[in-house]
Design an enzyme around this catalytic site. Structure first.
Site, PDB file in Angstrom:
ATOM      1  N   ARG A 227       3.818   9.108 -27.342  1.00  0.00           N
ATOM      2  CA  ARG A 227       3.918  10.789 -27.466  1.00  0.00           C
ATOM      3  C   ARG A 227       2.498  10.534 -28.881  1.00  0.00           C
ATOM      4  O   ARG A 227       2.183  11.131 -29.546  1.00  0.00           O
ATOM      5  CB  ARG A 227       5.064  11.034 -28.484  1.00  0.00           C
ATOM      6  CG  ARG A 227       5.913  11.439 -27.350  1.00  0.00           C
ATOM      7  CD  ARG A 227       5.905  12.489 -26.451  1.00  0.00           C
ATOM      8  NE  ARG A 227       7.208  12.812 -26.298  1.00  0.00           N
ATOM      9  CZ  ARG A 227       7.626  12.107 -24.736  1.00  0.00           C
ATOM     10  NH1 ARG A 227       6.654  11.719 -24.000  1.00  0.00           N
ATOM     11  NH2 ARG A 227       8.618  12.389 -24.757  1.00  0.00           N
TER      12      ARG A 227
ATOM     13  N   GLU B 249       9.070   8.372 -12.802  1.00  0.00           N
ATOM     14  CA  GLU B 249      10.124   7.893 -13.683  1.00  0.00           C
ATOM     15  C   GLU B 249      11.332   7.316 -12.193  1.00  0.00           C
ATOM     16  O   GLU B 249      11.381   8.241 -11.328  1.00  0.00           O
ATOM     17  CB  GLU B 249      10.491   9.150 -13.987  1.00  0.00           C
ATOM     18  CG  GLU B 249      10.064  10.306 -14.982  1.00  0.00           C
ATOM     19  CD  GLU B 249      10.575   9.186 -16.221  1.00  0.00           C
ATOM     20  OE1 GLU B 249      11.405   8.280 -16.438  1.00  0.00           O
ATOM     21  OE2 GLU B 249      10.527  10.243 -17.167  1.00  0.00           O
TER      22      GLU B 249
ATOM     23  N   ALA C  61      10.560   1.322 -23.897  1.00  0.00           N
ATOM     24  CA  ALA C  61      11.508  -0.616 -23.871  1.00  0.00           C
ATOM     25  C   ALA C  61      12.305  -0.768 -23.403  1.00  0.00           C
ATOM     26  O   ALA C  61      12.263  -2.035 -21.978  1.00  0.00           O
ATOM     27  CB  ALA C  61      11.435  -1.000 -25.514  1.00  0.00           C
TER      28      ALA C  61
HETATM   29 ZN   LIG Z   1      10.120   6.346 -20.427  1.00  0.00          ZN
END
Ligand SMILES: [Zn+2]
Ligand SMILES: *[C@@H]1O[C@H](CO)[C@@H](O)[C@H](O)[C@H]1NC(C)=O
Length: 410
Positions: free
Chosen positions: A254, A385, A179
């Site tokens: 996950r 990322e 989030a």
């Molecule tokens: Zn992340």
């Protein structure tokens, strides 16, 4: 927000009410970001760090970034051999990030590039998508991939080219599974915006759109995203509860039903930032996403999957669940990532680290890239990322949105 949250719970108990409390926005004034160097006996102190930290941010291989309140600073420092303050005041960083800006949607029109100069409330992101789609009705449509815990549709945009809708292999792109990673919403939206608005004028874009069907979901965790806007800017997980704990949220990244049961790459504690859930794929968000992945696989197949996150500047590929495994097309994955990192360095000087997810960053089980590689049969599968490397972390200033989305698009 362990200790602040328990304060809020006491408050609601004192009122003797079961009505959902109007949670106060978490105030991070004076909180610091620390980068901890972990001792070799990591397991023993990880739990204590988690209890003292307000949030665990992105863990690295031997280091761990955390947010800590002034009260717990000394206790945390005492646990580790070395720690560095990488942000002196999270409250000040939040101010620098910029206010959420409502865009002017009074006239439905294709959004302009100024959209990418500020962060926006969740509802405006839905309007952004529908206004963008409305400008290109013959080559795009809005789709949903299931529903969140709180009943929000996981909303995306499907874009196709001259071959017609659904005629080509899929490129699937997810943003904002975590989030607080707001720059990922903006980046995935920029992809959609570029693909549609440049199709008619840019031959490279046209050839890319004519070759693939794009399925872009800028916020696959809408409940968490809303909560990060209304209540806790550093919220990560979804908003699912469990009967055994007062802690909220599963880590959607996950929870995918592939190697979910393997230990060491997720947490079994509902209070952890990486809580895997009670069973493989038991988060509603995952159910919807899994169904879409499987249906794309069974249709024209998936050629590329990108899961866009922040922060750290990494391009990662499978596998997350086992550091010793080498994926069958490792050489191609590395070659593409090498080109991507070089292109970004050329436009802006931003440097990326690339490699297989587990050995480069850390072990992850039940992750999207592993599922979409192994079960989704995607030719290429990456976790990305975005900026930065920790200075601002998740609260990247609005002034860095355009540089980030542009370099990533390249
Ligand atoms: Zn992340
Ligand atoms: C996986 O994808 C390849 C094309 O990239 C295709 O040839 C193969 O049939 C697919 N396998 C499954 C099980 O869908």
């Amino acid at each position: 927000m362990r200790f602040l949250l328990s304060g809020a719970l006491l408050f609601s108990t004192a009122l003797g009410t079961a009505v959902p409390r109007a949670e106060q926005k978490v105030d991070y004034t004076g909180f610091k970001v620390l980068r901890l160097k972990l001792p070799n006996t990591k397991q023993n102190i990880q739990g204590r760090i988690e209890k003292l930290a307000a949030h665990v941010l992105n863990p690295g291989k031997e280091a761990l970034d955390i947010v800590v309140s002034p009260d717990n600073l000394e206790d945390i420092k005492a646990l580790v051999p070395e720690s560095v303050v990488i942000n002196e005041d999270v409250g000040a960083a939040l101010a620098e990030e910029g206010e959420l800006k409502s865009a002017d949607f009074s006239v439905a029109a294709v959004p302009s590039e100024t959209w990418f100069t500020a962060y926006h409330p969740y509802a405006d992101h839905l309007t952004f998508l529908s206004d963008l789609q409305g400008g290109f009705p013959t080559q795009s449509e809005i789709f949903t991939a299931g529903t969140s815990v709180q009943g929000r549709a996981l909303t995306g945009i499907h874009i196709w080219g001259s071959g017609g809708k659904g005629s080509k292999p899929a490129i699937l792109i997810h943003g904002t599974v975590h989030a607080r990673e707001w720059i990922s919403t903006m980046t995935t939206e920029y992809f959609a915006w570029q693909l549609l608005t440049k199709y008619a004028s840019d031959a490279t874009v046209k050839s890319l759109v004519d070759k693939f069907d794009y399925y872009i979901i800028p916020a696959v965790n809408p409940d968490g995203f809303v909560y990060s806007q209304t209540t806790d800017r550093l919220w990560r997980k979804n908003r699912q509860t469990v009967s055994t704990s007062t802690c909220v949220g599963r880590d959607i990244n996950r929870n995918w039903p592939f190697k979910w049961e393997v230990t060491g790459g997720a947490s079994t504690s509902p209070c952890s930032e990486t809580y895997k859930g009670q069973a493989a794929g038991d988060a509603p968000e995952n159910k919807g996403l899994v169904a879409q992945v499987n249906s794309l696989r069974d249709g024209k197949g998936i050629r590329l999957y990108l899961d866009i996150h922040s922060y750290g500047q990494y391009i990662l590929w499978p596998y997350g669940y086992d550091c010793s495994l080498v994926v069958h097309n490792s050489a191609q994955l590395r070659s593409i990532a090498t080109s991507a990192a070089a292109a970004i360095r050329t436009v802006s000087g931003t440097t990326y680290t690339i490699g297989p997810s587990c050995s480069t960053l850390y072990a992850t089980t039940g992750s999207s890239v592993d599922y979409i590689d192994a079960t989704g049969n995607s030719t290429y599968s990456y976790t990305w990322e975005l900026r930065d490397t920790g200075t601002y972390g998740f609260v990247l200033p609005a002034s860095q949105i355009q540089p980030t989305v542009r370099e990533t698009w390249v």
